[in-house]
Design a protein around this motif. Sequence first.
Motif, PDB file in Angstrom:
ATOM      1  N   ARG A 170       0.837  -1.204   0.000  1.00 35.35           N
ATOM      2  CA  ARG A 170       0.000   0.000   0.000  1.00 35.35           C
ATOM      3  C   ARG A 170       0.870   1.252   0.000  1.00 35.35           C
ATOM      4  N   PHE A 171       1.906   1.242   0.833  1.00 35.37           N
ATOM      5  CA  PHE A 171       2.847   2.365   0.866  1.00 35.37           C
ATOM      6  C   PHE A 171       3.492   2.563  -0.504  1.00 35.37           C
ATOM      7  N   ARG A 172       3.927   1.441  -1.109  1.00 37.44           N
ATOM      8  CA  ARG A 172       4.580   1.538  -2.422  1.00 37.44           C
ATOM      9  C   ARG A 172       3.616   2.040  -3.499  1.00 37.44           C
ATOM     10  N   GLN A 173       2.395   1.547  -3.474  1.00 37.48           N
ATOM     11  CA  GLN A 173       1.405   2.005  -4.460  1.00 37.48           C
ATOM     12  C   GLN A 173       1.098   3.494  -4.297  1.00 37.48           C
ATOM     13  N   ALA A 174       1.012   3.921  -3.046  1.00 36.00           N
ATOM     14  CA  ALA A 174       0.731   5.340  -2.802  1.00 36.00           C
ATOM     15  C   ALA A 174       1.887   6.208  -3.316  1.00 36.00           C
ATOM     16  N   CYS A 175       3.115   5.751  -3.068  1.00 30.34           N
ATOM     17  CA  CYS A 175       4.286   6.499  -3.558  1.00 30.34           C
ATOM     18  C   CYS A 175       4.285   6.554  -5.087  1.00 30.34           C
ATOM     19  N   ASP A 176       3.924   5.444  -5.711  1.00 31.00           N
ATOM     20  CA  ASP A 176       3.837   5.424  -7.181  1.00 31.00           C
ATOM     21  C   ASP A 176       2.744   6.380  -7.666  1.00 31.00           C
ATOM     22  N   GLY A 177       1.615   6.405  -6.934  1.00 31.87           N
ATOM     23  CA  GLY A 177       0.534   7.321  -7.291  1.00 31.87           C
ATOM     24  C   GLY A 177       0.984   8.774  -7.188  1.00 31.87           C
ATOM     25  N   TYR A 178       1.769   9.054  -6.164  1.00 34.96           N
ATOM     26  CA  TYR A 178       2.296  10.406  -5.958  1.00 34.96           C
ATOM     27  C   TYR A 178       3.173  10.804  -7.138  1.00 34.96           C
ATOM     28  N   ARG A 179       4.084   9.895  -7.502  1.00 38.44           N
ATOM     29  CA  ARG A 179       4.991  10.172  -8.630  1.00 38.44           C
ATOM     30  C   ARG A 179       4.199  10.350  -9.923  1.00 38.44           C
ATOM     31  N   HIS A 180       3.238   9.466 -10.136  1.00 34.88           N
ATOM     32  CA  HIS A 180       2.459   9.532 -11.367  1.00 34.88           C
ATOM     33  C   HIS A 180       1.734  10.870 -11.489  1.00 34.88           C
TER      34      HIS A 180
END
Lengths: 201, 201
Positions: B91-101
């Motif tokens: 979940r943390f990794r997906q959120a970070c990816d969402g932030y970058r995207h």
Amino acid sequence: MSAGAGPPSRRRTASERLHEVLLDAAQDVLDREGLAGVTVRAVAREAEVAPMGVYNRFGNKDGLLGALAVRALNDLWHAVDVDRSVAPEPRFRQACDGYRHFALAHPRRYALVFGGGGPVARTGSEASVYGHAVFEVLIELVQDLAGGRTPRGFADVGEAAQVVWTALHGAVHLESGGIGQVSGSPDTYRRLIDLLVRSLR
Amino acid sequence: MSAGAGPPSRRRTASERLHEVLLDAAQDVLDREGLAGVTVRAVAREAEVAPMGVYNRFGNKDGLLGALAVRALNDLWHAVDVDRSVAPEPRFRQACDGYRHFALAHPRRYALVFGGGGPVARTGSEASVYGHAVFEVLIELVQDLAGGRTPRGFADVGEAAQVVWTALHGAVHLESGGIGQVSGSPDTYRRLIDLLVRSLR
């Protein structure tokens, strides 16, 4: 350059001094008015010379910004290049503090260098070469911090240095923009450095 | 808001739709021309309404930028608010990816929000409230990643979330500016997330 070639040293010194005078003027304009204010005309006015004197030396606005970026990166290099006699961890911390200090003391020079789309982003530009020299200092700091090994979880020390740099950049950029969700930015910066030291050592 | 109060719902909907139309237009201008381009006149032209229609709703340029920042932060909130059924680390990794995207897909909206000196920096502004809501998501992500404890080396989870945020911001800001010293920015981002996960877990 060989010492025998080129114009006599007295004349060259005068030319170098004019270069510095114009660059000082350009930096004053940048610090006061930001990137948009740095025009050949504004710098000529600031230095009290004819615009042609600036054109002859720097060409156009891009030339001016490139020269300013080189100077800023040179100053940043000095800010992070801590004496090698200092042990790796305090040296890393001092360099990080130097980085923060430079960014906060000169936000517009920092933005020129790392704001995106500027001279540093142009591959092969003099500014990009100076940018890489600063990065080389960071690589050595990270390598020494990790006891000469590649830090855990990274393919090589350059990758680790890149991650360190992105983190430092984010911290000083947000602090300099006055954006933070918890108070006490110096504390946030220290905690970030602590985290990096723990991860890389 | 209670459902019984205010104007009849049909009329309110029309007003809300006009608000959205104007905000869409403002966002198009921002994406195309950057912050400097967002003026009442430009937005009115884009939306094909009289300037007074924009003034009436948003006041001035600051009002427009504030409303755009709120919308951008709302979108960023959705980008990082990953389903709670996902385990803490992914979940943390997906959120970070969402932030970058979000940052890379909408660099000018991101710069409006976190570029410094904007609406988010004004204490008490609606944008600052939305900014804090995004930060609350990050706090929860970090807390869950750390198994509900305060991550090692931090006074509280908010401090840790602030450090995470500064690092993510630095990475996406440099990547979006095309500034990097090693190639392969997505890799750098992944390594940064790896480092954060190792440090906070």
